[in-house]
Design a protein around this motif. Structure first.
Motif, mmCIF file in Angstrom:
data_model
loop_
_atom_site.group_PDB
_atom_site.id
_atom_site.type_symbol
_atom_site.label_atom_id
_atom_site.label_comp_id
_atom_site.label_asym_id
_atom_site.label_seq_id
_atom_site.Cartn_x
_atom_site.Cartn_y
_atom_site.Cartn_z
ATOM 1 N N HIS A 1 64.382 -10.284 32.330
ATOM 2 C CA HIS A 1 65.008 -10.052 31.031
ATOM 3 C C HIS A 1 66.489 -10.421 31.022
ATOM 4 O O HIS A 1 67.162 -10.197 30.017
ATOM 5 C CB HIS A 1 64.852 -8.585 30.627
ATOM 6 C CG HIS A 1 63.434 -8.135 30.553
ATOM 7 N ND1 HIS A 1 62.559 -8.569 29.586
ATOM 8 C CD2 HIS A 1 62.722 -7.280 31.355
ATOM 9 C CE1 HIS A 1 61.384 -8.004 29.769
ATOM 10 N NE2 HIS A 1 61.450 -7.233 30.831
ATOM 11 N N PHE A 2 66.964 -10.991 32.136
ATOM 12 C CA PHE A 2 68.372 -11.371 32.213
ATOM 13 C C PHE A 2 68.463 -12.889 32.223
ATOM 14 O O PHE A 2 68.223 -13.536 33.249
ATOM 15 C CB PHE A 2 69.024 -10.786 33.482
ATOM 16 C CG PHE A 2 70.520 -10.907 33.510
ATOM 17 C CD1 PHE A 2 71.322 -9.952 32.908
ATOM 18 C CD2 PHE A 2 71.140 -11.991 34.128
ATOM 19 C CE1 PHE A 2 72.711 -10.058 32.929
ATOM 20 C CE2 PHE A 2 72.521 -12.116 34.153
ATOM 21 C CZ PHE A 2 73.312 -11.132 33.551
ATOM 22 N N PRO A 3 68.771 -13.533 31.077
ATOM 23 C CA PRO A 3 68.714 -15.002 31.004
ATOM 24 C C PRO A 3 69.895 -15.731 31.645
ATOM 25 O O PRO A 3 69.804 -16.935 31.888
ATOM 26 C CB PRO A 3 68.690 -15.256 29.488
ATOM 27 C CG PRO A 3 69.374 -14.071 28.893
ATOM 28 C CD PRO A 3 69.046 -12.904 29.776
ATOM 29 N N ARG A 4 70.994 -15.033 31.916
ATOM 30 C CA ARG A 4 72.170 -15.726 32.467
ATOM 31 C C ARG A 4 72.073 -15.792 33.993
ATOM 32 O O ARG A 4 72.807 -15.115 34.713
ATOM 33 C CB ARG A 4 73.442 -14.982 32.022
ATOM 34 C CG ARG A 4 73.715 -15.078 30.533
ATOM 35 C CD ARG A 4 74.793 -14.134 30.062
ATOM 36 N NE ARG A 4 74.327 -12.765 29.984
ATOM 37 C CZ ARG A 4 75.067 -11.733 29.584
ATOM 38 N NH1 ARG A 4 76.340 -11.910 29.251
ATOM 39 N NH2 ARG A 4 74.559 -10.520 29.530
ATOM 40 N N LYS A 5 71.158 -16.596 34.479
ATOM 41 C CA LYS A 5 70.877 -16.658 35.904
ATOM 42 C C LYS A 5 71.689 -17.763 36.580
ATOM 43 O O LYS A 5 72.310 -18.595 35.927
ATOM 44 C CB LYS A 5 69.387 -16.884 36.143
ATOM 45 C CG LYS A 5 68.501 -15.759 35.604
ATOM 46 C CD LYS A 5 67.060 -15.965 36.003
ATOM 47 C CE LYS A 5 66.146 -14.931 35.362
ATOM 48 N NZ LYS A 5 66.500 -13.572 35.742
ATOM 49 N N GLY A 6 71.644 -17.748 37.936
ATOM 50 C CA GLY A 6 72.292 -18.795 38.708
ATOM 51 C C GLY A 6 73.807 -18.696 38.725
ATOM 52 O O GLY A 6 74.488 -19.681 39.014
ATOM 53 N N LEU A 7 74.355 -17.508 38.449
ATOM 54 C CA LEU A 7 75.809 -17.334 38.412
ATOM 55 C C LEU A 7 76.322 -16.502 39.580
ATOM 56 O O LEU A 7 77.498 -16.159 39.618
ATOM 57 C CB LEU A 7 76.207 -16.666 37.084
ATOM 58 C CG LEU A 7 75.784 -17.414 35.807
ATOM 59 C CD1 LEU A 7 76.143 -16.605 34.566
ATOM 60 C CD2 LEU A 7 76.441 -18.779 35.753
ATOM 61 N N GLY A 8 75.430 -16.168 40.510
ATOM 62 C CA GLY A 8 75.841 -15.392 41.678
ATOM 63 C C GLY A 8 76.039 -13.917 41.399
ATOM 64 O O GLY A 8 76.645 -13.211 42.219
ATOM 65 N N LEU A 9 75.521 -13.434 40.283
ATOM 66 C CA LEU A 9 75.696 -12.027 39.939
ATOM 67 C C LEU A 9 74.680 -11.164 40.678
ATOM 68 O O LEU A 9 73.565 -11.594 40.970
ATOM 69 C CB LEU A 9 75.545 -11.817 38.428
ATOM 70 C CG LEU A 9 76.568 -12.539 37.543
ATOM 71 C CD1 LEU A 9 76.221 -12.343 36.075
ATOM 72 C CD2 LEU A 9 77.978 -12.018 37.829
#
Length: 506
Positions: free
Chosen positions: A250-258
């Motif tokens: 449900h978290f679309p902002r992926k690939g940002l190292g979070l």
């Protein structure tokens, strides 16, 4: 030790003289009491110990304590401590209270308070331990700490938000305080517009530029109910925690190292007005205490932020109104110029312009205070400037008094008429006259203003044969507007004007 072990195999502890003497202590103690032989095996175990740890006495006698109630991570240290004491008669935990953890029969680990002392038995030392389950106390302490933490955060955030000058500054103060509390580096605010949460420019970023990719990704998404972390918060109307952002579907902002992320709603009167979200680069399990705190914080801060937003809207509306009123006064002035163009009295237009200027001056003083009040000192000062009076020859003396809008406008017109008359015909028309203005507030049925305008040192004064517009306005219209009385006295030494007006209560 061999003699001791042989005796353990053939006799129960209460049959031994020394242990038998401990029976009253074992039976009446309110705490769990455990007696150990020098090798760490259980010699006695009272009923409270049975209740706390789930083992009955017959099950534990003669067994090593380490395998019964000591957590696995502490067992080696326990064994080394017993061996060291048997070898050197020195121990670091004897005859003092310490707080550690223990396990019960089911393997559940819980906090205990422990105190250990020694006693002699047939030349050997035995250990007597008093143990108390402090789970309830720890829970109470944790509750108090959480409440104190919550109260401190609520106070800090609401104070910061209340002290700021704009809605955006208040949001920034919230982000800063919560990032300081959690140690998380990134925070962001979104505002609800209709059915969608809109990303704002309000970010907290401890390392400048670290959140640039996150900002770009955020701008590309429409956060409606259920979409992303903000949308999940909007849909649930409660705080949401994501332990691993990259793995959460449900978290679309992926690939940002979070790593972890959480968000919570800001509410006003039960409705969501904003969502705050926070990010860290570590994977962190949900913090239930923090979720409870931010839930309370969202409601509390919401009221402050909504008030800030309302105040901003009021300021915008007041400035817009100010602009429109001044435009209207300009139009009136243009119409008057055309009307008076062929008038026989050339001073009529100047008088009219002066009265419009007095209205505009009072309007400026009021707009500076959002139409809430105006300073009497300021009204007098502006009236003097507007008619060209020498400030050194006008003395104003009275308490610092703030007037409501209606009273301020009425008095501003009166001061303009009096000051203009003084400059043209009265005490300020020569080089030696002066004007004294004094006022005070008296209590009766309600607070009342008493103001005296007194001129002296000017040309001799005589009552006029006819009253002009200015005099009629002061004596009749002003008295009616102020709910009081106005008296003009044309004394030989100078004009005297007495104004009495009702003031609104606090």
């Amino acid at each position: 030790m061999r003699r001791y072990a042989q005796r353990v195999a053939h006799a129960l502890p209460h049959d031994l003289p020394m242990l038998k003497s401990l029976q009253p202590v074992l039976e009446t103690a309110l705490d769990a009491v455990i007696v150990l032989y020098p090798d760490g095996r259980v010699a006695a175990w009272n009923r409270v110990a049975e209740q706390v740890f789930g083992w009955n006495e017959q099950e534990v006698l003669g067994r090593p304590l380490a395998e019964l109630i000591i957590p696995p991570q502490h067992r080696d240290a326990h064994r080394r401590g017993i061996a060291r004491f048997n070898r050197t008669a020195k121990a670091s935990i004897l005859d003092r209270r310490i707080e550690i953890t223990a396990i019960n029969r089911a393997g559940h680990e819980f906090p205990i308070e422990l105190s250990i002392t020694t006693a002699k038995f047939e030349g050997d030392d035995i250990f007597v331990g008093f143990l108390r389950d402090i789970t309830t106390r720890r829970m109470a302490e944790a509750l108090l700490q959480r409440q104190a933490r919550e109260a401190q955060l609520l106070f800090e955030v609401t104070s910061l938000a209340a002290a700021t000058h704009s809605f955006e500054d208040a949001l920034r103060a919230c982000l800063q305080a919560i990032c300081d509390l959690t140690g998380w580096p990134l925070g962001h605010a979104l505002l609800l517009a209709g059915q969608e949460l809109v990303s704002t420019t309000v970010w907290h970023d401890e390392t400048d530029g670290a959140a640039d990719r996150l900002r770009e990704a955020t701008e590309q998404i429409r956060f409606t109910a259920g979409v992303g972390l903000p949308g999940m918060v909007l849909d649930a109307e409660d705080p949401i925690w994501i332990a691993d952002a990259d793995q959460d579907p449900h978290f679309p902002r992926k690939g940002l190292g979070l790593g972890a992320a959480f968000g919570f709603p800001i509410k006003s009167e039960g409705r969501i007005i904003a969502v705050l979200e926070f990010f860290t680069y570590d994977h962190v399990r949900p913090d239930e205490d923090l979720m409870l705190i931010v839930r309370a914080l969202g409601d509390q801060v919401g009221r402050v932020l909504e008030r800030k937003r309302t105040e901003e809207l009021q300021r915008l509306l007041a400035h817009e109104l100010n602009h429109r009123v001044k435009n209207m006064l300009s139009i009136v002035q243009s119409v008057a110029a055309q009307t008076f163009k062929d008038a026989a009295a050339p001073g009529a237009l100047r008088a009219f312009d002066g009265r419009l200027a007095a209205l505009a001056s009072a309007h400026d003083v009021l707009i500076a205070r959002n139409w809430e009040s105006a300073s009497l000192h300021e009204l007098i000062r502006k009236a003097g400037l507007g008619c060209g009076a020498d400030r050194d020859r006008v003395r104003a003396d009275g308490p610092d008094l703030r007037l409501d809008a209606r009273t301020a406008v009425a008095l501003s017109l009166a001061f303009h008429e009096l000051c203009t008359n003084a400059v043209k015909y009265g005490a300020l028309s020569n080089g030696g006259g002066r004007v004294d203005i004094e006022w005070s507030v008296h209590d009766g049925a309600g607070p009342r203003l008493r103001l005296v305008w007194r001129e002296q040192g000017g040309p001799p004064v005589a009552p006029p044969a006819t009253r002009g517009f200015g005099s009629r306005m002061i004596e009749r219209a002003l008295a009616a507007e102020l709910g009081g009385k106005v008296e003009l006295q044309f004394l030989p030494e100078g004009l005297r004007c007495l104004i009495e007006a009702s003031l609104p209560g606090d």
